[in-house]
Design an enzyme around this catalytic site. Sequence first.
Site, PDB file in Angstrom:
ATOM      1  N   GLU A 287      26.039  19.703  53.481  1.00  0.00           N
ATOM      2  CA  GLU A 287      26.315  18.754  52.404  1.00  0.00           C
ATOM      3  C   GLU A 287      25.716  17.386  52.701  1.00  0.00           C
ATOM      4  OE1 GLU A 287      27.431  19.424  49.599  1.00  0.00           O
ATOM      5  OE2 GLU A 287      28.605  21.280  49.738  1.00  0.00           O
ATOM      6  N   ARG A 291      22.601  15.774  50.395  1.00  0.00           N
ATOM      7  CA  ARG A 291      22.997  14.605  49.608  1.00  0.00           C
ATOM      8  C   ARG A 291      22.503  13.293  50.225  1.00  0.00           C
ATOM      9  NH1 ARG A 291      28.801  15.918  46.781  1.00  0.00           N
ATOM     10  NH2 ARG A 291      28.907  18.133  47.241  1.00  0.00           N
ATOM     11  N   ASP A 420      23.983  31.266  47.733  1.00  0.00           N
ATOM     12  CA  ASP A 420      23.092  30.956  46.620  1.00  0.00           C
ATOM     13  C   ASP A 420      21.787  30.283  47.026  1.00  0.00           C
ATOM     14  OD1 ASP A 420      24.593  28.798  47.422  1.00  0.00           O
ATOM     15  OD2 ASP A 420      24.969  28.017  45.421  1.00  0.00           O
ATOM     16  N   GLU A 556      24.216  23.227  37.446  1.00  0.00           N
ATOM     17  CA  GLU A 556      23.329  24.397  37.508  1.00  0.00           C
ATOM     18  C   GLU A 556      22.772  24.817  36.148  1.00  0.00           C
ATOM     19  OE1 GLU A 556      25.142  23.964  41.272  1.00  0.00           O
ATOM     20  OE2 GLU A 556      26.107  24.143  39.306  1.00  0.00           O
ATOM     21  N   THR A 645      18.128  21.208  46.680  1.00  0.00           N
ATOM     22  CA  THR A 645      19.250  21.806  45.956  1.00  0.00           C
ATOM     23  C   THR A 645      20.243  20.767  45.463  1.00  0.00           C
ATOM     24  OG1 THR A 645      20.794  23.667  46.048  1.00  0.00           O
ATOM     25  CG2 THR A 645      20.760  22.168  47.938  1.00  0.00           C
TER      26      THR A 645
END
Length: 656
Positions: A287, A291, A420, A556, A645
């Site tokens: 994360e 980010r 994913d 998404e 992502t």
Amino acid sequence: MYPPAPPAPRRDFISVTLSLDQSDDGSKTRRRRSCWRTWKQLSRLQRNVILFLLAFLLCCGLLSYLSVAHQWTAPNGRPAEEQRGRPAHLPVLPAPRKADADPGPGPRPPPQKPQRHVRRGPPNLQIRAPHRDAGDRRQDDGRRRDEAADEALQGEGPPRTVVSWRGAVIEPEPGTEAPSRKAGAPARPSLQAPRIQNQRASPNERQQAVIDAFRHAWAGYRKFAWGHDELKPVSKSFSEWFGLGLTLVDSLDTMWILGLKKEFGEARRWVSEKLQFQKDVDVNLFESTIRILGGLLSAYHLTGDALFLQKAEDFGNRLMPAFRTPSKIPYSDVNIGTGVAHPPWWTSDSTVAEVTSIQLEFRELSRLTGVRKFQEAAEEVTRHVHSLSGKKDGLVPMFINTHSGLFTHGGVFTLGARADSYYEYLLKQWIQGQRQDTRLRDDYLEAVEGIRRHLLRRSEPSKLTFVGELAHGRFSAKMDHLVCFLPGTLALGAHYGLPADHMDLARALMDTCYQMNRQMATGLSPEIAHFNLHAQKDQKDVQVKPADRHNLLRPETVESLFYLYRLTGDRTYQDWGWEILQSFNTYTRVPSGGYSSISNVQDPHDPQPRDKMESFFLGETLKYLYLLFSDDMDLLSLDSYVFNTEAHPLPIWAPA
């Protein structure tokens, strides 16, 4: 005979006669004693002390002279060290449109003092951005530095490296070196030069609606959660995760792309003065990489401001202890202050998606800095997973052990949480590296075929194509909203020459993701949907369980709408995105500022706000909506950029 002489009287003192006015020969002249004789009469210790002091004073004087002379030789009156920390020529932004003018002074927090001790837990940051104190002279130096950068961003003077507000980069002049270049490091590849935009086009009506939504969300964050990780808009407070201003850093490139000059300037000042990584706090490797590291790298590429690259390199170094495992598969968590890494409290494993979705960022960090360790650590994970057994036609399990390096909890295959972005980063690493690594492409193609063979089904009654899950040979018609990244990824692969039927599958899955939103009373998708496999009277294709009906403002669906519109030109995808934006405004907008995730997408009368605005709403959802509505198909061209992502654009490498 004479009697013996009496003994001399005993004296207990000595009489010394000193004559300062007469010499031994009775003359009146004063004795002249040489300095050398005085020096020789000193003890050895005294002479050594005097020599040491003289040498010390001489060295101090020499260093002071060199420092003053060095400042005079540096341009603009700044020390050379500071000059080296900035790009040769800051990019210049065109003047913002009139709508950008927002009266009122921006928050200017004071410079952060160096920490005297390390403390566990999130830092004690200020809730609101403090106003500038005109009488505080101690902040002058830091403010001059930031004001100089702001002036450069406003377009004062002709630039040699220009970046428009639209995000298109003009290639720097030959000979310009990347900041933080290490001696002896390999030369980095040059960037492709996207189309140059000399003037910023005015946003259309739908883009302006996205700008308004961002400003409303940012106003809540700025007022109630400034410098903290996430806004709690209903209670007008904040929550901490890492204590690193997560929403602010995640939103930097969005503000730049949307042309929000004032907001970007405020955020940059906070990064310069307040963003410090020497904190005794655990961060999640995945994360924080996508980010924070991704956000800083993207901000550097779009602005050319060396501040963001310096922060990115510092943060990247602090994440590296996570890779110190027997298998080189990184731990999920690392303390950026102490350098101690560890698995999560509930397992000794790491998530496959997390350890295989950090490569874009670490590879790019190595390319910019010339420090190979970042890329080598991340690519070692990719090579290891490539060679592992336990896959099912390219599909991977959800967990991997950091000690043995083997898959665990085998037999469960999903494209939802914990797996994913593994598939997404196979394709995007291949694209980032100019499609040179055929192993990445082959693993991706094999996985797509595995999806078709094992996870693809059609629902009733509308025959919607969806991706389910497989658990020990048993199929489940369960599809996370996270899976809606897949239509965009498939379309991107087809754009780069992969089989054309990937685009057909992308269109079919895009329809399904849209229906996951449309069939809900609020027009917003639930977190998890279940699909009907058998025709039943008065039953919709999409069913939702009570525990799964929340919406977290996820990106998404609009992410894939952006890709499908960019690569097909079909304006239907823009219309679908517009419907979703309207639903966000209707059911998640908080009047006092910000947007809130909701607990019930099936109840338009009481959607039950959850009092949390995730950082990805600003970093991803609104960014993709703005790009989706753009009339300029070359804005952040998919031939020049690859999005991580977390929707942070990074440049596609050009041949060395």
